[in-house]
Design a protein around this motif. Sequence first.
Motif, PDB file in Angstrom:
ATOM      1  N   UNK A 248      46.371 -13.241 134.095  1.00 31.07           N
ATOM      2  CA  UNK A 248      45.519 -13.905 133.107  1.00 31.07           C
ATOM      3  C   UNK A 248      45.078 -15.286 133.592  1.00 31.07           C
ATOM      4  N   UNK A 249      46.018 -16.064 134.153  1.00 32.63           N
ATOM      5  CA  UNK A 249      45.671 -17.406 134.624  1.00 32.63           C
ATOM      6  C   UNK A 249      44.764 -17.355 135.848  1.00 32.63           C
ATOM      7  N   UNK A 250      44.990 -16.389 136.732  1.00 36.45           N
ATOM      8  CA  UNK A 250      44.105 -16.246 137.894  1.00 36.45           C
ATOM      9  C   UNK A 250      42.702 -15.875 137.435  1.00 36.45           C
ATOM     10  N   UNK A 251      42.604 -14.997 136.443  1.00 36.05           N
ATOM     11  CA  UNK A 251      41.295 -14.615 135.907  1.00 36.05           C
ATOM     12  C   UNK A 251      40.598 -15.779 135.221  1.00 36.05           C
ATOM     13  N   UNK A 252      41.368 -16.584 134.487  1.00 34.36           N
ATOM     14  CA  UNK A 252      40.799 -17.751 133.802  1.00 34.36           C
ATOM     15  C   UNK A 252      40.321 -18.777 134.826  1.00 34.36           C
ATOM     16  N   UNK A 253      41.095 -18.974 135.904  1.00 31.10           N
ATOM     17  CA  UNK A 253      40.712 -19.925 136.954  1.00 31.10           C
ATOM     18  C   UNK A 253      39.431 -19.475 137.643  1.00 31.10           C
ATOM     19  N   UNK A 254      39.322 -18.175 137.901  1.00 27.11           N
ATOM     20  CA  UNK A 254      38.123 -17.643 138.542  1.00 27.11           C
ATOM     21  C   UNK A 254      36.919 -17.822 137.647  1.00 27.11           C
ATOM     22  N   UNK A 255      37.091 -17.633 136.338  1.00 21.75           N
ATOM     23  CA  UNK A 255      35.976 -17.779 135.411  1.00 21.75           C
ATOM     24  C   UNK A 255      35.504 -19.230 135.354  1.00 21.75           C
ATOM     25  N   UNK A 256      36.459 -20.168 135.354  1.00 22.97           N
ATOM     26  CA  UNK A 256      36.106 -21.589 135.343  1.00 22.97           C
ATOM     27  C   UNK A 256      35.388 -21.965 136.630  1.00 22.97           C
ATOM     28  N   UNK A 257      35.907 -21.500 137.772  1.00 22.63           N
ATOM     29  CA  UNK A 257      35.289 -21.797 139.066  1.00 22.63           C
ATOM     30  C   UNK A 257      33.880 -21.204 139.133  1.00 22.63           C
ATOM     31  N   UNK A 258      33.700 -20.034 138.569  1.00 24.56           N
ATOM     32  CA  UNK A 258      32.397 -19.396 138.576  1.00 24.56           C
ATOM     33  C   UNK A 258      31.372 -20.095 137.715  1.00 24.56           C
ATOM     34  N   UNK A 259      31.857 -20.913 136.769  1.00 23.51           N
ATOM     35  CA  UNK A 259      30.966 -21.666 135.892  1.00 23.51           C
ATOM     36  C   UNK A 259      30.781 -23.104 136.365  1.00 23.51           C
TER      37      UNK A 259
END
Length: 115
Positions: free
Chosen positions: A102-113
């Motif tokens: 979940x945290x890796x997915x959240x980090x990727x989403x933030x980085x992608x934005x």
Amino acid sequence: VLGRNEPRLTGDHGTGTGDAVFVVGLNILGLGGAQLSLGLSPAGLVSVERGLPDNSSPVLTVTGVELTQVLSGEEDGSLLARAWENCTDAAAMELTEMLTAALAGASAAVAGNGG
């Protein structure tokens, strides 16, 4: 593996997947630390609230450095699995897998934005 006397089930929480949501605490020590209540499901992070959940919920207490090391792949997830309170070893491994995903997915989403 997660069963009775394990993380509190709180229902679907709008995940739309029908997956159970488990409420756990994340107690991050040190610089930039925080105390959070997280709603976790196999589908990912469902909710985040300030403060730790009640005493019966599992709580992961780690430093920010340790959490970063596991999320970056420098350390194995067993580092986190050993740091859970209020749950069995088997549940700790399962919660660690859900949390790190979940945290890796959240980090990727933030980085992608761009964040």
